[in-house]
Design a protein around this motif. Structure first.
Motif, PDB file in Angstrom:
ATOM      1  N   UNK A  37      -3.972 -17.677   5.378  1.00  0.00           N
ATOM      2  CA  UNK A  37      -3.832 -17.612   6.833  1.00  0.00           C
ATOM      3  C   UNK A  37      -2.804 -16.553   7.243  1.00  0.00           C
ATOM      4  N   UNK A  38      -3.233 -15.592   8.042  1.00  0.00           N
ATOM      5  CA  UNK A  38      -2.319 -14.537   8.506  1.00  0.00           C
ATOM      6  C   UNK A  38      -1.379 -15.095   9.564  1.00  0.00           C
ATOM      7  N   UNK A  39      -0.081 -14.865   9.357  1.00  0.00           N
ATOM      8  CA  UNK A  39       0.970 -15.354  10.246  1.00  0.00           C
ATOM      9  C   UNK A  39       2.015 -14.259  10.441  1.00  0.00           C
ATOM     10  N   UNK A  40       2.878 -14.377  11.443  1.00  0.00           N
ATOM     11  CA  UNK A  40       3.959 -13.394  11.597  1.00  0.00           C
ATOM     12  C   UNK A  40       4.873 -13.414  10.373  1.00  0.00           C
ATOM     13  N   UNK A  41       5.269 -12.228   9.909  1.00  0.00           N
ATOM     14  CA  UNK A  41       6.088 -12.140   8.694  1.00  0.00           C
ATOM     15  C   UNK A  41       7.519 -11.701   8.963  1.00  0.00           C
ATOM     16  N   UNK A  42       7.815 -11.297  10.196  1.00  0.00           N
ATOM     17  CA  UNK A  42       9.184 -10.904  10.560  1.00  0.00           C
ATOM     18  C   UNK A  42       9.743  -9.881   9.559  1.00  0.00           C
ATOM     19  N   UNK A  43      10.983 -10.088   9.125  1.00  0.00           N
ATOM     20  CA  UNK A  43      11.659  -9.076   8.304  1.00  0.00           C
ATOM     21  C   UNK A  43      11.185  -9.005   6.850  1.00  0.00           C
ATOM     22  N   UNK A  44      10.279  -9.883   6.438  1.00  0.00           N
ATOM     23  CA  UNK A  44       9.662  -9.683   5.129  1.00  0.00           C
ATOM     24  C   UNK A  44       8.910  -8.355   5.105  1.00  0.00           C
ATOM     25  N   UNK A  45       8.598  -7.860   6.304  1.00  0.00           N
ATOM     26  CA  UNK A  45       8.008  -6.526   6.477  1.00  0.00           C
ATOM     27  C   UNK A  45       8.769  -5.466   5.693  1.00  0.00           C
ATOM     28  N   UNK A  46      10.073  -5.611   5.647  1.00  0.00           N
ATOM     29  CA  UNK A  46      10.925  -4.559   5.083  1.00  0.00           C
ATOM     30  C   UNK A  46      10.647  -4.290   3.598  1.00  0.00           C
ATOM     31  N   UNK A  47       9.975  -5.210   2.918  1.00  0.00           N
ATOM     32  CA  UNK A  47       9.622  -4.950   1.519  1.00  0.00           C
ATOM     33  C   UNK A  47       8.617  -3.810   1.414  1.00  0.00           C
ATOM     34  N   UNK A  48       7.736  -3.682   2.402  1.00  0.00           N
ATOM     35  CA  UNK A  48       6.798  -2.549   2.410  1.00  0.00           C
ATOM     36  C   UNK A  48       7.569  -1.263   2.672  1.00  0.00           C
ATOM     37  N   UNK A  49       8.496  -1.311   3.606  1.00  0.00           N
ATOM     38  CA  UNK A  49       9.337  -0.147   3.909  1.00  0.00           C
ATOM     39  C   UNK A  49      10.120   0.286   2.683  1.00  0.00           C
ATOM     40  N   UNK A  50      10.666  -0.688   1.967  1.00  0.00           N
ATOM     41  CA  UNK A  50      11.439  -0.404   0.759  1.00  0.00           C
ATOM     42  C   UNK A  50      10.551   0.160  -0.349  1.00  0.00           C
ATOM     43  N   UNK A  51       9.344  -0.375  -0.491  1.00  0.00           N
ATOM     44  CA  UNK A  51       8.420   0.157  -1.509  1.00  0.00           C
ATOM     45  C   UNK A  51       8.164   1.643  -1.261  1.00  0.00           C
ATOM     46  N   UNK A  52       7.855   1.995  -0.016  1.00  0.00           N
ATOM     47  CA  UNK A  52       7.564   3.394   0.305  1.00  0.00           C
ATOM     48  C   UNK A  52       8.805   4.272   0.143  1.00  0.00           C
ATOM     49  N   UNK A  53       9.988   3.693   0.344  1.00  0.00           N
ATOM     50  CA  UNK A  53      11.232   4.440   0.118  1.00  0.00           C
ATOM     51  C   UNK A  53      11.390   4.757  -1.367  1.00  0.00           C
ATOM     52  N   UNK A  54      11.219   3.766  -2.212  1.00  0.00           N
ATOM     53  CA  UNK A  54      11.342   3.977  -3.658  1.00  0.00           C
ATOM     54  C   UNK A  54      10.264   4.931  -4.159  1.00  0.00           C
TER      55      UNK A  54
END
Length: 428
Positions: free
Chosen positions: A69-86
């Protein structure tokens, strides 16, 4: 004479087909695919909207509640940001020492006390390393936006990269509007164009587990930062004490010595409630847990960590780890046209299986029991399925039965044409 020629031609045709196609095909998947969405959910009651627990390497599903079930993820979003940074650092597009200056809009976000942040100031320069640490430890929203600026120049372009990345991983239900997980309207001029003011990033617990798997697998060094409980952010003479929102880390309020949690990320908004994707390495294997929509009555509410602790307690009570070592014999396969007509095989890489504590034996079966020569030591030749009694172990990618890569443990050359004919007619 003509009969002999026909026989040889027929044998040659057969042998040509045998060298191209496997002699034993992979078993077809069941039409009634086992759903992972609520796997064993009746065995454990969690006070969350959705939850999931998996092995970090194999994706073996240990528990699931509304996991699709898709739900709001809030700041867990930042793991995608961090992946693209690395990824950008690995590709040489930026470095840890790359300096970035904030835009006026990022400064507004970074200095809003309603959001988790470290303050950033106009005209100041910050290194990617500083911003990366602030994003993971303090969940700093402005810092995450700065990483996006450093990599893509602007927020919208970076969001498109985020969408493309998760799509590449097979995530098709993602709604991503920004790099930090805030509601769209909180970002002012950096709000995603055309999106509703209250739009938030949405993913499922399964999606978040996939993201966590890729992050840990591709960039395990991220754990060196996600495990930091406290650190000081230094900006000239200004020092900001950062405290990790993951209170399950050692030294923080929800730490449990039974479970050495070393990541990954929390997330909180009014719509999302309290969310947490955690990870623990214990008993030879690493587990990823996700809880979404836990209670969040106040800033001091530890419900998401209590629910995660409850989930971990249940997992370690109901599963025992079985560690399979690479290069150790698991089974044998037939090699009809190899110099050796059988070959030893084992898991391609060291693998942890989680065997249910149910009194039933764990067993393995190969999807291909007959393979073609030549064989090269270490090369994948088939896959293995595992069962506890008659119940299959399942994974995120293989809900009909988890598949583990199996490699040859030896070299085995192909015999010549005449030996093939002899074996075809007379056997070995």
């Amino acid at each position: 004479m003509s009969k002999i020629k026909k026989l040889l031609v027929s044998l040659l045709a057969f042998l040509m087909l045998a060298t191209v196609a496997p002699l034993s095909g992979v078993q077809a998947a069941s039409a009634n695919e086992t759903s992972i969405s609520n796997y064993k959910s009746s065995d454990l009651s969690l006070n969350v909207k959705s939850a999931l627990a998996i092995d970090a390497s194999t994706g073996q599903v240990l528990y699931a509640k509304n996991a699709n079930k898709a739900l709001p993820i809030a700041s867990m979003t930042k793991l995608i940001t961090v992946y693209l940074t690395l990824q950008a650092i690995k590709q040489g597009k930026i470095s840890w020492s790359t300096k970035v200056k904030p835009t006026s809009q990022i400064v507004k976000v970074a200095n809003n006390s309603e959001y988790s942040n470290v303050p950033l100031y106009s005209g100041h320069s910050y290194t990617v390393k500083q911003l990366y640490e602030a994003t993971l430890i303090e969940s700093a929203n402005g810092a995450a936006m700065m990483l996006a600026k450093a990599i893509s120049g602007n927020q919208v372009t970076f969001v498109k990269k985020m969408r493309a990345l998760v799509k590449k991983w097979g995530i098709t239900d993602a709604e991503i509007y920004n790099v930090n997980g805030l509601p769209n309207s909180y970002l002012g001029t950096d709000a995603y164009p055309g999106a509703a003011k209250n739009a938030e990033n949405h993913l499922s617990a399964k999606d978040m587990a996939i993201i966590g798997m890729h992050l840990i697998d591709d960039y395990p060094e991220v754990l060196n930062t996600t495990k930091i409980a406290k650190k000081t952010f230094v900006d000239g003479s200004t020092k900001t004490q950062m405290t990790n929102f993951n209170w399950m880390l050692k030294g923080l309020s929800s730490y449990d010595s039974r479970y050495p949690v070393d990541g990954l990320k929390t997330g909180t908004t009014d719509a999302a409630g309290a969310c947490f994707i955690g990870t623990v390495k214990k008993n030879g294997g690493r587990i990823i847990t996700v809880v979404m929509g836990a209670q969040h009555k106040s800033a001091s509410d530890a419900s998401r960590f209590k629910q995660t602790d409850k989930l971990l307690t249940w997992i370690y009570a109901n599963y025992k780890s079985v560690n399979l070592t690479a290069n150790s014999k698991l089974m044998t396969v037939k090699v009809p046209y190899g110099e050796d007509t059988t070959a030893n095989v084992g898991v391609k890489q060291t693998t942890t299986l989680w065997d249910p504590v149910d009194g039933k034996s764990l067993s393995a079966s190969l999807t291909r029991k007959t393979v073609n020569a030549p064989l090269t030591k270490g090369k994948t030749v088939t896959t293995a399925n595992f069962k506890s009694g008659s119940t299959k172990l399942i994974s995120l990618n293989s809900p009909n039965g988890m598949k583990v890569k199996v490699a040859s443990l030896q070299n085995d050359n192909e015999v010549n044409f005449f030996v093939k004919i002899w074996r075809t007619i007379f056997g070995k």
